[in-house]
Write a protein that holds these residues in place. Structure first.
Motif, PDB file in Angstrom:
ATOM      1  N   TRP A 135     125.496 -25.583  48.891  1.00 46.76           N
ATOM      2  CA  TRP A 135     126.101 -24.280  49.238  1.00 46.76           C
ATOM      3  C   TRP A 135     126.057 -23.232  48.433  1.00 46.76           C
ATOM      4  CZ3 TRP A 135     131.262 -27.519  49.529  1.00 46.76           C
ATOM      5  CH2 TRP A 135     131.298 -28.346  50.805  1.00 46.76           C
ATOM      6  N   LYS A 136     125.595 -22.015  49.021  1.00 43.79           N
ATOM      7  CA  LYS A 136     125.164 -20.967  48.250  1.00 43.79           C
ATOM      8  C   LYS A 136     126.475 -20.284  47.458  1.00 43.79           C
ATOM      9  CE  LYS A 136     122.933 -16.382  48.927  1.00 43.79           C
ATOM     10  NZ  LYS A 136     122.336 -15.378  49.591  1.00 43.79           N
ATOM     11  N   ASN A 137     127.498 -20.147  48.295  1.00 42.27           N
ATOM     12  CA  ASN A 137     128.759 -19.480  47.622  1.00 42.27           C
ATOM     13  C   ASN A 137     129.499 -20.691  47.313  1.00 42.27           C
ATOM     14  OD1 ASN A 137     131.104 -18.389  47.125  1.00 42.27           O
ATOM     15  ND2 ASN A 137     131.100 -16.718  48.803  1.00 42.27           N
ATOM     16  N   ILE A 175     135.914 -12.869  36.573  1.00 38.99           N
ATOM     17  CA  ILE A 175     135.705 -13.982  37.601  1.00 38.99           C
ATOM     18  C   ILE A 175     134.245 -14.095  38.018  1.00 38.99           C
ATOM     19  CG2 ILE A 175     136.617 -14.813  39.899  1.00 38.99           C
ATOM     20  CD1 ILE A 175     139.023 -12.978  39.709  1.00 38.99           C
ATOM     21  N   PRO A 176     133.431 -15.122  37.895  1.00 37.20           N
ATOM     22  CA  PRO A 176     132.382 -15.187  38.181  1.00 37.20           C
ATOM     23  C   PRO A 176     131.864 -14.833  39.689  1.00 37.20           C
ATOM     24  CG  PRO A 176     133.066 -17.114  36.996  1.00 37.20           C
ATOM     25  CD  PRO A 176     134.220 -16.326  37.463  1.00 37.20           C
ATOM     26  N   GLY A 177     130.934 -14.291  39.758  1.00 40.49           N
ATOM     27  CA  GLY A 177     130.363 -13.874  41.264  1.00 40.49           C
ATOM     28  C   GLY A 177     130.232 -15.088  42.129  1.00 40.49           C
ATOM     29  N   ALA A 178     130.134 -16.399  41.636  1.00 45.56           N
ATOM     30  CA  ALA A 178     129.951 -17.586  42.798  1.00 45.56           C
ATOM     31  C   ALA A 178     131.428 -17.672  43.230  1.00 45.56           C
ATOM     32  CB  ALA A 178     129.558 -18.531  41.651  1.00 45.56           C
ATOM     33  N   ARG A 179     132.550 -17.198  42.678  1.00 48.18           N
ATOM     34  CA  ARG A 179     133.822 -17.561  43.267  1.00 48.18           C
ATOM     35  C   ARG A 179     134.261 -16.285  43.960  1.00 48.18           C
ATOM     36  NH1 ARG A 179     138.325 -18.515  41.018  1.00 48.18           N
ATOM     37  NH2 ARG A 179     137.988 -18.041  38.856  1.00 48.18           N
ATOM     38  N   LYS A 214     134.375 -13.310  47.036  1.00 51.66           N
ATOM     39  CA  LYS A 214     134.000 -13.129  48.389  1.00 51.66           C
ATOM     40  C   LYS A 214     132.799 -12.481  48.855  1.00 51.66           C
ATOM     41  CE  LYS A 214     135.989 -11.769  52.908  1.00 51.66           C
ATOM     42  NZ  LYS A 214     136.932 -11.216  53.525  1.00 51.66           N
ATOM     43  N   MET A 215     132.532 -11.624  47.570  1.00 49.95           N
ATOM     44  CA  MET A 215     131.139 -10.718  47.857  1.00 49.95           C
ATOM     45  C   MET A 215     130.059 -11.103  46.771  1.00 49.95           C
ATOM     46  SD  MET A 215     131.881  -8.614  50.098  1.00 49.95           S
ATOM     47  CE  MET A 215     133.224  -8.829  51.134  1.00 49.95           C
ATOM     48  N   ALA A 217     138.365  -5.593  44.465  1.00 51.90           N
ATOM     49  CA  ALA A 217     137.207  -6.294  44.595  1.00 51.90           C
ATOM     50  C   ALA A 217     136.273  -5.989  45.972  1.00 51.90           C
ATOM     51  CB  ALA A 217     137.152  -7.613  44.200  1.00 51.90           C
ATOM     52  N   HIS A 218     136.853  -5.124  46.744  1.00 50.73           N
ATOM     53  CA  HIS A 218     136.488  -4.961  48.136  1.00 50.73           C
ATOM     54  C   HIS A 218     135.066  -4.215  48.092  1.00 50.73           C
ATOM     55  CE1 HIS A 218     140.553  -4.061  50.061  1.00 50.73           C
ATOM     56  NE2 HIS A 218     140.278  -5.428  49.913  1.00 50.73           N
TER      57      HIS A 218
END
Length: 383
Positions: free
Chosen positions: A106-108, A254-258, A260-261, A346-347
């Motif tokens: 899984w990428k995300n 919060i790491p980017g992997a967690r 939404k964007m 974090a929009h």
């Protein structure tokens, strides 16, 4: 000519036909065994039926007849025999095997939490059922109680069950692929209003937070308080780990992997959030990296925070809705620029050119904004 009982006992070494592909094979050593020659999808195969005298002539004929029936039905006798010797796992075992096999691709990484929805809504109902007994009717019955109440989750669960059944078919636990296309036809239509994430009006939030803070401290209560104070998504709270927090600098990274964007998000922490986290860390010392968990390695579920709301007799509000409460408060009660509010949530910036040139994260301004939000909520520095 067909074999007789006497000829079976006295036939010399060689292959002796009984008709329609059934043979008695006699070796030079004198051992005798039964073989059925079949043709399946253009491929010739010899299937052993057992040794003589353990398997008599009559029993060999019956066994051959059953195998011929399978071929006429379009089945592969070899696969059916292999399946007959296979231990079929439960749906839960198959689901966890599927999860372990797929999660690394899984990428995300936030999707790695998808097993939690099965743990909450599927395993209690059909977790112990053999996976080959799970069909569209069974899936429909599992989804019916949540189809209208939590429609987004229900649709995701339907997709995940389908993935598990596809995985089970590939592993040989299911003889045929299971189509779940008909499941939706057995469930009521999900309307647009059903999918609406209801939010509490921001002017009701201070009174609600006062009641929430007065409740006995539980994992669900603490997680909900932090979610509201930081205006993050519930998944970001559920999967939070202690290494993400710098309580001295009052920052949560919060790491980017967690996210939404897929981009890291830094959350400035207000004083009430810091006090809450310090108390949780003190009480859960030695419980692993997860901030909110039911065990050292298992995060809380989506329902844990929702249950707090329902126990307070608040039926129409969702956890995610508090982000809307925060957004409305910022717009109505502050002079905060929209780009600062968007960064706090974090929009994603819709304009690509603007996104490419905007390098600031407005951290200083967001720190003041989150402190003002905590003050508005009436969130005194009480753990």
């Amino acid at each position: 000519m067909s074999l007789t009982a006497l000829k079976v006992k006295t036939a010399p070494p060689g292959r002796h036909g009984d008709g329609r592909g059934l043979y008695l094979v006699v070796k030079d050593s004198g051992t005798r065994s039964w073989v059925l020659r079949i043709q399946h999808r253009g491929r010739r195969r010899d299937l052993g039926l057992g040794p003589f005298p353990d398997v008599s002539l009559a029993e060999a004929r019956i066994g051959a007849m059953e195998l011929r029936k399978q071929v006429r039905a379009g089945l592969d006798p070899v696969a059916e025999r292999r399946r007959g010797n296979m231990v079929i796992p439960s749906f839960e075992t198959a689901a966890r095997a599927c999860y372990d096999a797929l999660k690394e691709g899984w990428k995300n990484r936030r999707h790695a939490s998808w097993i939690a929805s099965l743990e909450n809504h599927v395993f209690p109902a059909i977790g112990t059922l053999p996976v080959d007994e799970v069909d569209s009717a069974v899936v429909r019955d599992v989804l019916e109680p949540i189809w209208l109440t939590i429609p987004d989750t229900a649709r995701r669960i339907l997709q995940r069950i389908g993935a598990v059944l596809d995985f089970a078919h590939i592993r040989g636990w299911l003889p045929n692929e299971v189509s779940l296309r008909s499941v939706r036809k057995g469930l009521p239509r999900q309307t647009a209003t059903t999918n609406h994430l209801a939010a509490m009006h921001y002017n009701e939030v201070p009174a609600f937070m006062a009641k929430l803070t007065d409740l006995p401290p539980t994992v669900g209560r603490d997680a909900l308080r932090l979610t509201i104070l930081t205006a993050v998504r519930s998944n970001e709270t559920r999967l939070a780990t202690w290494p993400e927090f710098d309580l001295r600098k009052a920052l949560w990274t919060i790491p980017g992997a967690r996210m939404k964007m897929n981009e890291p998000h830094i959350v400035p922490l207000s004083r009430p959030a810091i006090v809450l986290l310090r108390r949780v860390k003190r009480e859960r010392s030695g419980h692993g990296d997860l901030v909110f968990s039911v065990s050292s390695d298992k995060p809380i579920s989506d329902m844990t925070m929702i249950k707090v709301l329902r126990d307070m007799d608040i039926e129409q509000v969702t956890v995610h809705g508090f982000r809307s409460s925060f957004t409305d408060w910022v717009a109505e009660e502050t002079d905060t620029p929209k780009e600062v509010a968007d960064k706090a949530l974090a929009h994603k910036i819709p304009n690509r050119v603007e996104a490419a040139y905007r390098r600031t994260d407005f951290l200083a301004k967001r720190r003041k904004l989150m402190a003002a939000w905590a003050a508005y909520c009436g969130a005194a520095a009480k753990a």
